[in-house]
Design a protein around this motif. Structure first.
Motif, PDB file in Angstrom:
ATOM      1  N   UNK A 100       0.863  -1.189   0.000  1.00 27.05           N
ATOM      2  CA  UNK A 100       0.000   0.000   0.000  1.00 27.05           C
ATOM      3  C   UNK A 100       0.898   1.237   0.000  1.00 27.05           C
ATOM      4  N   UNK A 101       0.506   2.222  -0.789  1.00 23.51           N
ATOM      5  CA  UNK A 101       1.304   3.438  -0.949  1.00 23.51           C
ATOM      6  C   UNK A 101       0.446   4.661  -0.648  1.00 23.51           C
ATOM      7  N   UNK A 102       1.011   5.609   0.075  1.00 22.29           N
ATOM      8  CA  UNK A 102       0.285   6.824   0.440  1.00 22.29           C
ATOM      9  C   UNK A 102       0.100   7.715  -0.794  1.00 22.29           C
ATOM     10  N   UNK A 103      -1.137   8.184  -0.975  1.00 21.80           N
ATOM     11  CA  UNK A 103      -1.468   9.047  -2.107  1.00 21.80           C
ATOM     12  C   UNK A 103      -1.481  10.521  -1.672  1.00 21.80           C
ATOM     13  N   UNK A 104      -1.601  11.402  -2.639  1.00 22.80           N
ATOM     14  CA  UNK A 104      -1.599  12.829  -2.341  1.00 22.80           C
ATOM     15  C   UNK A 104      -2.770  13.238  -1.448  1.00 22.80           C
ATOM     16  N   UNK A 105      -3.863  12.477  -1.524  1.00 20.54           N
ATOM     17  CA  UNK A 105      -5.025  12.795  -0.686  1.00 20.54           C
ATOM     18  C   UNK A 105      -4.905  12.221   0.731  1.00 20.54           C
ATOM     19  N   UNK A 106      -3.760  11.595   1.007  1.00 24.57           N
ATOM     20  CA  UNK A 106      -3.523  11.054   2.346  1.00 24.57           C
ATOM     21  C   UNK A 106      -4.013   9.635   2.542  1.00 24.57           C
ATOM     22  N   UNK A 107      -4.689   9.075   1.534  1.00 23.11           N
ATOM     23  CA  UNK A 107      -5.174   7.705   1.651  1.00 23.11           C
ATOM     24  C   UNK A 107      -4.102   6.726   1.163  1.00 23.11           C
ATOM     25  N   UNK A 108      -4.339   5.451   1.462  1.00 25.78           N
ATOM     26  CA  UNK A 108      -3.362   4.422   1.105  1.00 25.78           C
ATOM     27  C   UNK A 108      -3.977   3.466   0.092  1.00 25.78           C
ATOM     28  N   UNK A 109      -3.317   3.397  -1.071  1.00 29.82           N
ATOM     29  CA  UNK A 109      -3.838   2.610  -2.184  1.00 29.82           C
ATOM     30  C   UNK A 109      -3.034   1.321  -2.332  1.00 29.82           C
ATOM     31  N   UNK A 110      -3.733   0.228  -2.678  1.00 33.53           N
ATOM     32  CA  UNK A 110      -3.055  -1.037  -2.977  1.00 33.53           C
ATOM     33  C   UNK A 110      -2.427  -0.907  -4.356  1.00 33.53           C
ATOM     34  N   UNK A 111      -1.096  -0.801  -4.385  1.00 35.45           N
ATOM     35  CA  UNK A 111      -0.380  -0.611  -5.652  1.00 35.45           C
ATOM     36  C   UNK A 111       0.257  -1.904  -6.160  1.00 35.45           C
ATOM     37  N   UNK A 112       0.369  -2.901  -5.284  1.00 37.25           N
ATOM     38  CA  UNK A 112       0.831  -4.228  -5.710  1.00 37.25           C
ATOM     39  C   UNK A 112       0.004  -5.272  -4.976  1.00 37.25           C
ATOM     40  N   UNK A 113      -0.379  -6.315  -5.700  1.00 35.17           N
ATOM     41  CA  UNK A 113      -1.164  -7.389  -5.086  1.00 35.17           C
ATOM     42  C   UNK A 113      -0.822  -8.703  -5.755  1.00 35.17           C
ATOM     43  N   UNK A 114      -0.232  -9.617  -5.023  1.00 36.64           N
ATOM     44  CA  UNK A 114       0.048 -10.963  -5.500  1.00 36.64           C
ATOM     45  C   UNK A 114      -0.869 -11.917  -4.741  1.00 36.64           C
ATOM     46  N   UNK A 115      -1.762 -12.555  -5.456  1.00 33.02           N
ATOM     47  CA  UNK A 115      -2.796 -13.383  -4.820  1.00 33.02           C
ATOM     48  C   UNK A 115      -2.363 -14.824  -4.611  1.00 33.02           C
ATOM     49  N   UNK A 116      -1.542 -15.364  -5.530  1.00 35.42           N
ATOM     50  CA  UNK A 116      -1.235 -16.795  -5.522  1.00 35.42           C
ATOM     51  C   UNK A 116      -0.316 -17.177  -4.359  1.00 35.42           C
ATOM     52  N   UNK A 117      -0.608 -18.326  -3.769  1.00 40.86           N
ATOM     53  CA  UNK A 117       0.226 -18.912  -2.714  1.00 40.86           C
ATOM     54  C   UNK A 117       0.869 -20.188  -3.239  1.00 40.86           C
ATOM     55  N   UNK A 118       2.006 -20.556  -2.677  1.00 44.25           N
ATOM     56  CA  UNK A 118       2.677 -21.786  -3.103  1.00 44.25           C
ATOM     57  C   UNK A 118       2.534 -22.897  -2.059  1.00 44.25           C
ATOM     58  N   UNK A 119       1.502 -22.817  -1.252  1.00 42.27           N
ATOM     59  CA  UNK A 119       1.276 -23.805  -0.185  1.00 42.27           C
ATOM     60  C   UNK A 119      -0.230 -23.957   0.005  1.00 42.27           C
ATOM     61  N   UNK A 120      -0.670 -25.052   0.608  1.00 41.21           N
ATOM     62  CA  UNK A 120      -2.114 -25.238   0.850  1.00 41.21           C
ATOM     63  C   UNK A 120      -2.637 -24.185   1.832  1.00 41.21           C
ATOM     64  N   UNK A 121      -3.870 -23.767   1.605  1.00 40.91           N
ATOM     65  CA  UNK A 121      -4.527 -22.821   2.500  1.00 40.91           C
ATOM     66  C   UNK A 121      -5.443 -23.579   3.457  1.00 40.91           C
ATOM     67  N   UNK A 122      -5.790 -22.921   4.550  1.00 40.45           N
ATOM     68  CA  UNK A 122      -6.654 -23.535   5.566  1.00 40.45           C
ATOM     69  C   UNK A 122      -7.899 -22.682   5.720  1.00 40.45           C
TER      70      UNK A 122
END
Length: 200
Positions: A100-122
């Protein structure tokens, strides 16, 4: 409030339907952490705060990376033959994360998102089953420990009773020995100082 932000606020109320995507904004980096943690719980993994960058003048957070707890690999120092208590391997080099990166309006935007995992989820249901299974195991362990404690308690009571009986027996023996010694001393005195010798 943007449409995406409103959508995430609505999803936030339904803890069974969390989702994550690029571009969504949060009021603060703490909000982003809280939401990603909720997303992780609903998806079936745990998070780790990887790094944070701050403004050197004002001190506010400029960007932050939050990863899956299995990110990276465990150091060999904790797993080598020299380790006193080698740690169980828990990391798999998983790349799932958000930045998450701070924007000029002071909010925090998700600028990178990696969804995949290399292990089983629970997923939550599986976690709940595992938790209930663990609770049952702990209950059985407690029952076994209670049984063991009861056995030792009975043995201790028996031992103390035996000790008390032995002490009573020894006390009686000591009294007999003391009486015999006193009788012997009296007889010795009578032999040394007969009553007839005391007459003048």
């Amino acid at each position: 409030m943007s449409q995406d932000e409103q959508q995430f606020r609505d999803v936030e109320k339904d803890h069974t339907n969390f989702s994550m995507k690029l571009g969504v904004e949060f009021e603060s980096d703490d909000d982003a952490i809280e939401y990603y943690n909720s997303y992780a719980e609903a998806t079936g993994f745990k998070i780790r705060k990887e790094y944070v960058n701050k403004n050197k003048v004002h001190g506010y957070v400029t960007s932050r990376k939050i990863t899956c707890c299995k990110e990276g690999l465990q150091t060999t120092y904790n797993r080598g033959p020299w380790a006193k208590r080698p740690r169980r391997e828990t990391r798999t080099g998983c790349l799932a994360h958000i930045i998450v990166t701070r924007q000029e309006n002071g909010k925090y935007r998700v600028t990178q998102f990696e969804e995949a995992h290399n292990h089983p989820l629970s997923p939550p249901n599986q976690k709940r089953d595992n938790k209930e299974r663990r609770i049952e195991e702990l209950k059985r362990e407690v029952e076994r420990e209670d049984q063991i404690r009861e056995v030792y308690r009975e043995r201790l009571i028996t031992f103390l009773n035996n000790v008390e009986e032995q002490m009573d027996f020894l006390s009686t023996k000591i009294q007999v020995v003391v009486s015999s010694v006193k009788k012997f001393e009296t007889e010795v005195e009578n032999l040394q100082y007969p009553i007839g010798r005391l007459k003048t």
